[in-house]
Motif scaffolding. Structure first.
Motif, short mmCIF file in Angstrom:
data_model
loop_
_atom_site.label_atom_id
_atom_site.label_comp_id
_atom_site.label_asym_id
_atom_site.label_seq_id
_atom_site.Cartn_x
_atom_site.Cartn_y
_atom_site.Cartn_z
N ASN B 51 0.73 -1.40 0.20
CA ASN B 51 -0.14 -0.08 -0.06
C ASN B 51 0.91 1.34 0.00
OD1 ASN B 51 0.78 -0.05 2.74
ND2 ASN B 51 -1.14 -1.27 3.34
N TYR B 52 2.18 1.09 0.05
CA TYR B 52 2.93 2.26 -0.17
C TYR B 52 4.32 2.07 -0.59
CZ TYR B 52 5.73 6.35 1.86
OH TYR B 52 6.58 7.36 1.43
N ILE B 53 4.81 3.00 -1.50
CA ILE B 53 6.19 2.70 -1.96
C ILE B 53 7.03 3.89 -2.34
CG2 ILE B 53 5.55 2.42 -4.39
CD1 ILE B 53 7.81 -0.05 -4.49
N SER B 54 8.16 3.98 -1.99
CA SER B 54 8.94 5.17 -2.04
C SER B 54 10.18 4.77 -3.23
CB SER B 54 9.54 5.63 -0.73
OG SER B 54 10.27 4.91 -0.33
N SER B 55 11.17 5.97 -3.46
CA SER B 55 11.95 5.38 -4.22
C SER B 55 13.00 4.34 -3.73
CB SER B 55 13.05 6.76 -4.75
OG SER B 55 13.58 7.39 -3.61
N SER B 56 13.06 4.23 -2.45
CA SER B 56 13.80 3.21 -2.02
C SER B 56 13.49 1.80 -2.31
CB SER B 56 13.85 3.13 -0.29
OG SER B 56 14.14 4.51 -0.04
N GLY B 57 12.10 1.55 -2.42
CA GLY B 57 11.36 0.51 -2.86
C GLY B 57 11.42 0.14 -4.46
N LEU B 58 11.29 1.01 -5.09
CA LEU B 58 11.43 1.09 -6.45
C LEU B 58 12.67 0.58 -6.90
CD1 LEU B 58 9.60 4.26 -7.64
CD2 LEU B 58 8.71 2.16 -7.78
N ARG B 59 13.86 1.23 -6.36
CA ARG B 59 15.25 0.69 -6.51
C ARG B 59 15.29 -0.65 -6.33
NH1 ARG B 59 18.38 -0.73 -2.87
NH2 ARG B 59 20.87 -0.64 -3.32
N VAL B 60 14.78 -1.18 -5.39
CA VAL B 60 14.72 -2.86 -5.13
C VAL B 60 14.23 -3.55 -6.42
CG1 VAL B 60 14.36 -4.70 -3.76
CG2 VAL B 60 14.79 -2.84 -2.79
#
Lengths: 136, 109
Positions: B51-60
Protein backbone atom coordinates in the motif's frame (compact mmCIF):
# COMPACT_ATOMS: atom_id res chain seq x y z
CA UNK A 1 -3.81 26.40 9.87
CA UNK A 2 -0.30 25.63 11.01
CA UNK A 3 1.50 22.58 12.39
CA UNK A 4 5.16 21.83 13.07
CA UNK A 5 6.97 18.50 13.32
CA UNK A 6 10.59 18.12 14.42
CA UNK A 7 12.52 14.98 13.53
CA UNK A 8 16.08 13.81 14.18
CA UNK A 9 18.48 12.88 11.38
CA UNK A 10 17.67 9.17 11.58
CA UNK A 11 15.84 7.02 9.03
CA UNK A 12 13.79 5.44 11.86
CA UNK A 13 12.10 8.86 12.31
CA UNK A 14 10.16 8.19 9.08
CA UNK A 15 7.80 6.05 11.14
CA UNK A 16 6.96 9.12 13.23
CA UNK A 17 6.39 11.14 10.05
CA UNK A 18 3.92 8.49 8.85
CA UNK A 19 1.94 8.65 12.11
CA UNK A 20 2.01 12.45 12.16
CA UNK A 21 0.66 12.65 8.59
CA UNK A 22 -2.16 10.26 9.38
CA UNK A 23 -3.21 12.48 12.29
CA UNK A 24 -2.81 15.65 10.24
CA UNK A 25 -4.84 14.06 7.44
CA UNK A 26 -7.71 13.40 9.82
CA UNK A 27 -7.52 16.85 11.35
CA UNK A 28 -7.32 18.71 8.03
CA UNK A 29 -9.72 16.31 6.23
CA UNK A 30 -7.26 15.01 3.62
CA UNK A 31 -8.19 11.98 1.50
CA UNK A 32 -5.99 8.87 1.88
CA UNK A 33 -4.26 9.21 -1.55
CA UNK A 34 -3.16 12.74 -0.57
CA UNK A 35 -1.82 11.53 2.78
CA UNK A 36 0.17 8.79 0.99
CA UNK A 37 1.52 11.28 -1.58
CA UNK A 38 2.63 13.66 1.17
CA UNK A 39 4.22 10.74 2.99
CA UNK A 40 6.15 9.91 -0.18
CA UNK A 41 7.31 13.51 -0.63
CA UNK A 42 8.48 13.83 2.98
CA UNK A 43 10.21 10.46 2.92
CA UNK A 44 12.14 11.37 -0.24
CA UNK A 45 13.16 14.80 1.06
CA UNK A 46 14.10 13.57 4.55
CA UNK A 47 15.97 10.49 3.30
CA UNK A 48 18.14 12.77 1.17
CA UNK A 49 18.86 15.13 4.05
CA UNK A 50 19.54 12.32 6.54
CA UNK A 51 21.70 10.27 4.13
CA UNK A 52 23.71 13.02 2.43
CA UNK A 53 23.17 16.28 4.31
CA UNK A 54 25.60 16.04 7.18
CA UNK A 55 29.37 15.88 7.31
CA UNK A 56 29.49 14.80 10.96
CA UNK A 57 28.01 11.88 12.89
CA UNK A 58 26.19 14.14 15.35
CA UNK A 59 22.51 14.55 16.07
CA UNK A 60 20.65 17.19 14.07
CA UNK A 61 17.04 18.33 14.15
CA UNK A 62 15.01 18.90 11.02
CA UNK A 63 11.98 21.19 11.18
CA UNK A 64 8.92 20.51 9.05
CA UNK A 65 6.27 23.22 8.93
CA UNK A 66 2.82 22.57 7.46
CA UNK A 67 0.62 25.51 6.46
CA UNK A 68 -2.80 25.37 4.88
CA UNK A 69 -3.65 28.67 3.27
CA UNK A 70 -6.88 28.57 1.28
CA UNK A 71 -6.52 25.85 -1.32
CA UNK A 72 -2.75 25.60 -0.89
CA UNK A 73 -0.76 23.31 1.35
CA UNK A 74 2.77 24.60 1.91
CA UNK A 75 5.35 22.33 3.51
CA UNK A 76 8.70 23.83 4.51
CA UNK A 77 11.56 21.52 5.42
CA UNK A 78 14.42 23.28 7.20
CA UNK A 79 17.74 21.58 7.96
CA UNK A 80 21.22 22.68 9.04
CA UNK A 81 23.08 20.30 6.73
CA UNK A 82 25.50 21.49 4.09
CA UNK A 83 24.09 23.52 1.21
CA UNK A 84 22.17 21.36 -1.23
CA UNK A 85 19.68 22.54 -3.84
CA UNK A 86 17.58 19.56 -4.94
CA UNK A 87 15.76 21.68 -7.53
CA UNK A 88 19.00 21.79 -9.56
CA UNK A 89 19.02 17.99 -9.96
CA UNK A 90 18.96 16.64 -13.50
CA UNK A 91 15.73 14.80 -14.30
CA UNK A 92 16.04 11.05 -14.83
CA UNK A 93 15.34 9.71 -18.33
CA UNK A 94 12.22 7.63 -17.71
CA UNK A 95 12.12 6.32 -21.28
CA UNK A 96 15.24 4.13 -20.92
CA UNK A 97 14.98 0.34 -20.97
CA UNK A 98 15.40 -1.70 -17.77
CA UNK A 99 18.98 -2.57 -18.76
CA UNK A 100 19.88 1.09 -19.39
CA UNK A 101 18.15 2.68 -16.43
CA UNK A 102 20.42 3.65 -13.56
CA UNK A 103 19.39 2.46 -10.10
CA UNK A 104 18.27 5.36 -7.94
CA UNK A 105 17.88 9.06 -8.64
CA UNK A 106 14.09 9.03 -8.49
CA UNK A 107 13.48 10.71 -5.12
CA UNK A 108 13.56 14.39 -6.14
CA UNK A 109 11.77 13.54 -9.38
CA UNK A 110 8.86 12.01 -7.42
CA UNK A 111 8.68 15.11 -5.18
CA UNK A 112 8.40 17.32 -8.29
CA UNK A 113 5.70 15.05 -9.73
CA UNK A 114 3.54 15.15 -6.60
CA UNK A 115 3.92 18.81 -5.66
CA UNK A 116 2.90 21.79 -7.80
CA UNK A 117 5.86 23.93 -6.79
CA UNK A 118 9.30 23.06 -5.38
CA UNK A 119 11.50 25.94 -4.23
CA UNK A 120 14.87 26.08 -2.50
CA UNK A 121 16.52 28.80 -0.45
CA UNK A 122 19.73 28.93 1.57
CA UNK A 123 19.46 31.31 4.55
CA UNK A 124 21.64 31.64 7.65
CA UNK A 125 23.44 28.34 7.00
CA UNK A 126 20.18 26.44 6.63
CA UNK A 127 18.47 24.74 3.70
CA UNK A 128 14.83 25.67 3.12
CA UNK A 129 12.89 23.35 0.84
CA UNK A 130 9.46 24.84 0.24
CA UNK A 131 6.91 22.51 -1.30
CA UNK A 132 3.48 23.68 -2.41
CA UNK A 133 0.49 21.60 -3.41
CA UNK A 134 -2.90 22.76 -4.60
CA UNK A 135 -5.40 20.77 -2.60
CA UNK A 136 -8.53 22.57 -3.83
CA UNK B 1 6.43 -5.12 5.46
CA UNK B 2 5.92 -8.84 5.05
CA UNK B 3 6.87 -11.17 2.23
CA UNK B 4 5.29 -14.57 1.61
CA UNK B 5 6.87 -16.94 -0.91
CA UNK B 6 4.74 -19.69 -2.47
CA UNK B 7 4.75 -21.58 -5.74
CA UNK B 8 2.05 -22.27 -8.27
CA UNK B 9 2.45 -24.02 -11.65
CA UNK B 10 5.97 -23.10 -12.73
CA UNK B 11 5.95 -19.78 -10.93
CA UNK B 12 7.40 -18.61 -7.65
CA UNK B 13 4.98 -16.10 -6.19
CA UNK B 14 6.22 -13.44 -3.83
CA UNK B 15 3.30 -11.79 -2.07
CA UNK B 16 4.20 -8.41 -0.59
CA UNK B 17 2.24 -6.91 2.28
CA UNK B 18 2.54 -3.47 3.82
CA UNK B 19 4.93 -0.63 3.04
CA UNK B 20 8.26 -0.61 1.24
CA UNK B 21 10.01 2.54 2.37
CA UNK B 22 13.51 3.54 3.45
CA UNK B 23 13.03 1.69 6.75
CA UNK B 24 12.03 -1.63 5.14
CA UNK B 25 13.62 -1.68 1.67
CA UNK B 26 16.80 -3.48 2.81
CA UNK B 27 14.72 -6.30 4.26
CA UNK B 28 12.65 -6.47 1.07
CA UNK B 29 15.79 -6.52 -1.09
CA UNK B 30 17.19 -9.41 0.95
CA UNK B 31 13.97 -11.45 0.58
CA UNK B 32 13.70 -10.89 -3.18
CA UNK B 33 17.39 -11.56 -3.83
CA UNK B 34 17.12 -14.84 -1.90
CA UNK B 35 14.30 -15.95 -4.18
CA UNK B 36 16.34 -15.04 -7.28
CA UNK B 37 19.57 -16.62 -6.00
CA UNK B 38 17.74 -19.87 -5.26
CA UNK B 39 17.54 -20.21 -9.04
CA UNK B 40 13.87 -19.41 -9.60
CA UNK B 41 13.55 -18.12 -13.16
CA UNK B 42 9.81 -17.38 -13.27
CA UNK B 43 8.81 -15.00 -10.52
CA UNK B 44 5.58 -13.10 -9.90
CA UNK B 45 5.53 -10.28 -7.38
CA UNK B 46 1.94 -10.07 -6.13
CA UNK B 47 1.47 -6.49 -4.91
CA UNK B 48 -2.14 -6.80 -3.70
CA UNK B 49 -1.12 -5.98 -0.12
CA UNK B 50 1.48 -3.34 -1.03
CA UNK B 51 0.00 0.00 0.00
CA UNK B 52 2.99 2.34 -0.08
CA UNK B 53 6.25 2.51 -2.02
CA UNK B 54 8.97 5.16 -2.19
CA UNK B 55 12.08 5.45 -4.35
CA UNK B 56 13.87 3.11 -1.91
CA UNK B 57 11.39 0.38 -2.86
CA UNK B 58 11.42 1.20 -6.58
CA UNK B 59 15.20 0.80 -6.45
CA UNK B 60 14.80 -2.84 -5.29
CA UNK B 61 12.20 -3.58 -8.00
CA UNK B 62 14.63 -2.29 -10.66
CA UNK B 63 17.59 -4.27 -9.27
CA UNK B 64 15.45 -7.43 -9.28
CA UNK B 65 14.33 -6.80 -12.88
CA UNK B 66 17.90 -6.23 -14.05
CA UNK B 67 19.01 -9.50 -12.38
CA UNK B 68 16.17 -11.45 -13.94
CA UNK B 69 16.81 -10.00 -17.41
CA UNK B 70 20.50 -10.86 -17.09
CA UNK B 71 19.65 -14.54 -16.51
CA UNK B 72 16.86 -14.46 -19.15
CA UNK B 73 14.28 -15.13 -16.45
CA UNK B 74 10.78 -13.71 -16.08
CA UNK B 75 9.72 -11.17 -13.49
CA UNK B 76 6.06 -10.19 -13.55
CA UNK B 77 4.02 -7.94 -11.29
CA UNK B 78 0.33 -8.22 -10.53
CA UNK B 79 -2.46 -6.73 -8.42
CA UNK B 80 -1.03 -3.21 -8.13
CA UNK B 81 -3.21 -0.88 -6.06
CA UNK B 82 -4.07 2.39 -7.86
CA UNK B 83 -1.66 4.45 -5.71
CA UNK B 84 1.20 2.06 -6.53
CA UNK B 85 0.27 1.91 -10.22
CA UNK B 86 0.35 5.74 -10.22
CA UNK B 87 3.93 5.77 -8.92
CA UNK B 88 4.96 3.14 -11.48
CA UNK B 89 3.35 5.30 -14.20
CA UNK B 90 5.08 8.60 -13.31
CA UNK B 91 8.48 6.96 -12.81
CA UNK B 92 8.35 5.17 -16.16
CA UNK B 93 8.47 1.78 -14.39
CA UNK B 94 5.09 0.83 -15.89
CA UNK B 95 6.77 0.58 -19.31
CA UNK B 96 9.75 -1.54 -18.25
CA UNK B 97 7.83 -4.02 -16.06
CA UNK B 98 5.28 -6.60 -17.20
CA UNK B 99 2.23 -5.72 -15.11
CA UNK B 100 -0.89 -7.89 -14.94
CA UNK B 101 -4.27 -7.42 -13.26
CA UNK B 102 -4.02 -10.69 -11.31
CA UNK B 103 -1.93 -13.85 -10.77
CA UNK B 104 -3.97 -15.87 -13.25
CA UNK B 105 -3.34 -13.52 -16.17
CA UNK B 106 0.34 -13.18 -15.18
CA UNK B 107 0.73 -16.96 -15.47
CA UNK B 108 -1.11 -17.21 -18.77
CA UNK B 109 1.17 -14.85 -20.70
Amino acid sequence: MYRVLWVDNQIAELTRVEVFLEELGEEWAFQMPLVLSLNLVLEEALTNIISYGYDDEGKHSIEIVFRKIGAELIISIIDDGHAYDPTSNAEPDITLSAEERPVGGLGIFLIKKVMNKVEYQRKENKNYLILTKNIG
Amino acid sequence: MNVLVTSSNDYTIVTIEGRIDATSSNEFEKSVMEVIEEGNTKIILDCSGLNYISSSGLRVFLIALKKMKAIKGQLKLCNLQPVIQGIFDVSGFATIFSIFPDQKSAMER
